[in-house]
Design a protein around this motif. Structure first.
Motif, mmCIF file in Angstrom:
data_model
loop_
_atom_site.group_PDB
_atom_site.id
_atom_site.type_symbol
_atom_site.label_atom_id
_atom_site.label_comp_id
_atom_site.label_asym_id
_atom_site.label_seq_id
_atom_site.Cartn_x
_atom_site.Cartn_y
_atom_site.Cartn_z
ATOM 1 N N UNK A 35 45.190 39.324 35.939
ATOM 2 C CA UNK A 35 44.674 40.603 36.490
ATOM 3 C C UNK A 35 44.853 40.498 37.908
ATOM 4 N N UNK A 36 45.024 39.426 38.606
ATOM 5 C CA UNK A 36 45.227 39.423 39.959
ATOM 6 C C UNK A 36 46.735 39.747 40.365
ATOM 7 N N UNK A 58 43.784 53.996 44.239
ATOM 8 C CA UNK A 58 44.186 52.941 43.750
ATOM 9 C C UNK A 58 42.928 51.923 44.150
ATOM 10 N N UNK A 59 42.820 51.791 45.282
ATOM 11 C CA UNK A 59 41.564 51.138 45.738
ATOM 12 C C UNK A 59 40.376 51.085 45.024
ATOM 13 N N UNK A 95 36.455 49.140 40.690
ATOM 14 C CA UNK A 95 35.913 49.459 39.451
ATOM 15 C C UNK A 95 36.610 48.714 38.218
ATOM 16 N N UNK A 96 37.805 48.403 38.317
ATOM 17 C CA UNK A 96 38.511 47.412 37.287
ATOM 18 C C UNK A 96 37.839 46.074 37.326
ATOM 19 N N UNK A 117 33.999 45.803 36.232
ATOM 20 C CA UNK A 117 34.063 45.550 34.811
ATOM 21 C C UNK A 117 34.619 44.454 34.088
ATOM 22 N N UNK A 118 35.492 43.860 34.939
ATOM 23 C CA UNK A 118 36.263 42.515 34.618
ATOM 24 C C UNK A 118 35.170 41.418 34.862
ATOM 25 N N UNK A 119 34.412 41.455 35.843
ATOM 26 C CA UNK A 119 33.337 40.564 36.057
ATOM 27 C C UNK A 119 31.900 40.620 35.506
ATOM 28 N N UNK A 120 32.125 41.451 34.448
ATOM 29 C CA UNK A 120 30.716 41.605 33.842
ATOM 30 C C UNK A 120 29.782 42.727 34.691
#
Length: 440
Positions: A119-120, A211-212, A217-218, A221-224
């Motif tokens: 992801x990073x 994009x920022x 937001x991504x 969502x990724x971190x719950x």
């Protein structure tokens, strides 16, 4: 340690001679954020700083087997044990760790740590994409003109003779006049043919903001759905409560259930604890990213407000004068500047802004002087940049030939005087409109 980050060293070079085609806000996206995310990816994938990513209590199970199983299978914590009061009283020793009833207790699964490096790295590429698009749209136009003008700028140290140093030919003052006239023609042609140039720049800057927001937001969502308030909670709880937001989002100890068949063929369940060494690094990376994204969002919005000002006030002489001074300090003849900007659209104005950023005061004054000489104060024409081309066509039509008028040639031919100059002579001949001379 330094060898680990050698791959990102190329993105940290500071070349003062590099041609600038964007602003500091743009650089914060495609250079600093890009590098920050690449460094974070390298840290996560490097075991020399944190050892094994996960270590589980094995009991009667081979340690590598259960470690691998619990790393690829989401571990979990028990929600009712994520309790600061119970932690302070000693009822539990780690947040989310305690007695667990499969049928009654609600659990929270943790699977993100498997995907963090991917992801990073994907986010790093996303921050670089607007810059790639802008470079393609810009097409190297500013670089071609700046390189040609910088060569001319060296002539202020010469009088009557040209100088050759290796492959570098420095023209004399007389030759420089010829070259500046050719470059002036090229600039006018560039400014006319690229009316959408400024719109592409604004779109790329808006793309940075979009994009920022998408990456924030991504990550949330990724971190719950725990990222948006992560930094605020860390500041409020880190040095007050025994358990803070980082312990909840990035647990250091988790539970894992491993199943295997015993000697008699019956299914055996192993409830084990796993030490998540990887989360020691994850919590610091995402805390830093939270504050960086907050800073970047603020700066990006301010940058777009500045761009909004330039769109509405670029024809104001005072605004243009201070804007160009901010791009690079130096004196500009106000009357010449007024003659030029009144005949410019927004794309033309931005083109001049970046030329000012890359050129010295000496060169930019020459550019403005020669452009002003081509744009007389004629109220009949709304845009003398376009009218200049029309006048050349009319003159070419009356003479029956276009060879004398380089603006009617191909774009590559127009660029020739900028980067390919041999023997100290001007490549393109002068047109009848080239009677202007350099200021004393």
């Amino acid at each position: 340690m330094l060898s680990t980050f050698a791959s990102v060293k190329q993105y940290l070079k500071f070349d003062l001679s590099r041609v600038i085609i964007d602003n500091i806000v743009f650089k914060l996206h495609y250079r600093w954020t890009f590098v920050l995310l690449l460094v974070a990816t390298l840290l996560i994938t490097s075991r020399q700083y944190i050892g094994e990513h996960i270590q589980c209590i094995s009991d009667n199970v081979v340690a590598p087997v259960i470690n691998t199983f619990c790393f690829f299978t989401p571990t979990f914590t028990v929600v009712r044990h994520v309790n600061n009061t119970a932690l302070e009283s000693g009822s539990i020793f780690q947040p989310g760790i305690g007695p667990y009833n499969r049928n009654e207790d609600k659990i929270k699964r943790h699977a993100y740590y498997q995907w963090v490096p991917f992801v990073l790295f994907a986010q790093a590429l996303c921050f670089y994409m607007p810059h790639m698009l802008w470079k393609k749209w810009e097409g190297g136009r500013i670089k071609a003109l700046v390189y040609g003008l910088r060569m001319v700028g060296l002539t202020k140290y010469l009088k009557h003779d040209s100088m050759r140093i290796g492959k570098l030919n420095i023209p004399s003052m007389a030759e420089a006049e010829e070259r500046v006239i050719n470059i002036r023609r090229t600039m006018i042609d560039r400014m006319r043919l690229n009316q959408s140039w400024g719109a592409h720049l604004v779109f790329a800057e808006l793309l940075n903001l979009f994009n920022l927001l998408l990456q924030i937001y991504w990550t949330h969502r990724f971190l719950g759905r725990e990222f948006l308030t992560l930094g605020i909670k860390v500041l409020r709880e880190r040095w007050v409560d025994k358990m803070d937001a980082l312990d909840v989002v990035f647990p250091k100890v988790t539970k894992c259930t491993f199943y295997k068949y015993g000697a008699s063929g019956s299914l055996q369940e192993h409830d084990t604890l796993c030490v998540m060494a990887l989360n020691i690094m994850n919590e610091k990376i995402y805390t830093i990213l939270w504050f960086w994204y907050a800073f970047l969002l603020t700066v990006t919005v301010l940058g777009l407000l500045w761009r909004l000002f330039t769109v509405f006030f670029y024809k104001n002489v005072t605004f243009s004068k201070w804007s160009l001074y901010w791009a690079k300090p130096g004196k500009i003849d106000e009357s010449d500047l007024k003659s030029v900007i009144q005949k410019c659209n927004f794309s033309n104005w931005m083109f001049l802004f970046f030329l000012r950023t890359n050129l010295s005061e000496f060169l930019f004054q020459k550019v403005i002087y020669h452009l002003a000489s081509e744009f007389p104060n004629d109220p009949i024409h709304d845009n003398d940049i376009n009218d200049y081309k029309a006048r050349e066509r009319e003159a070419a039509g009356s003479s029956g030939s276009t060879a004398k008028y380089p603006l009617l040639e191909s774009l590559d031919t127009v660029d020739a005087p900028l980067l390919h100059h041999r023997g100290g002579a001007s490549v393109a001949p002068k047109s009848p409109t080239d009677g202007a001379t350099l200021p004393a």
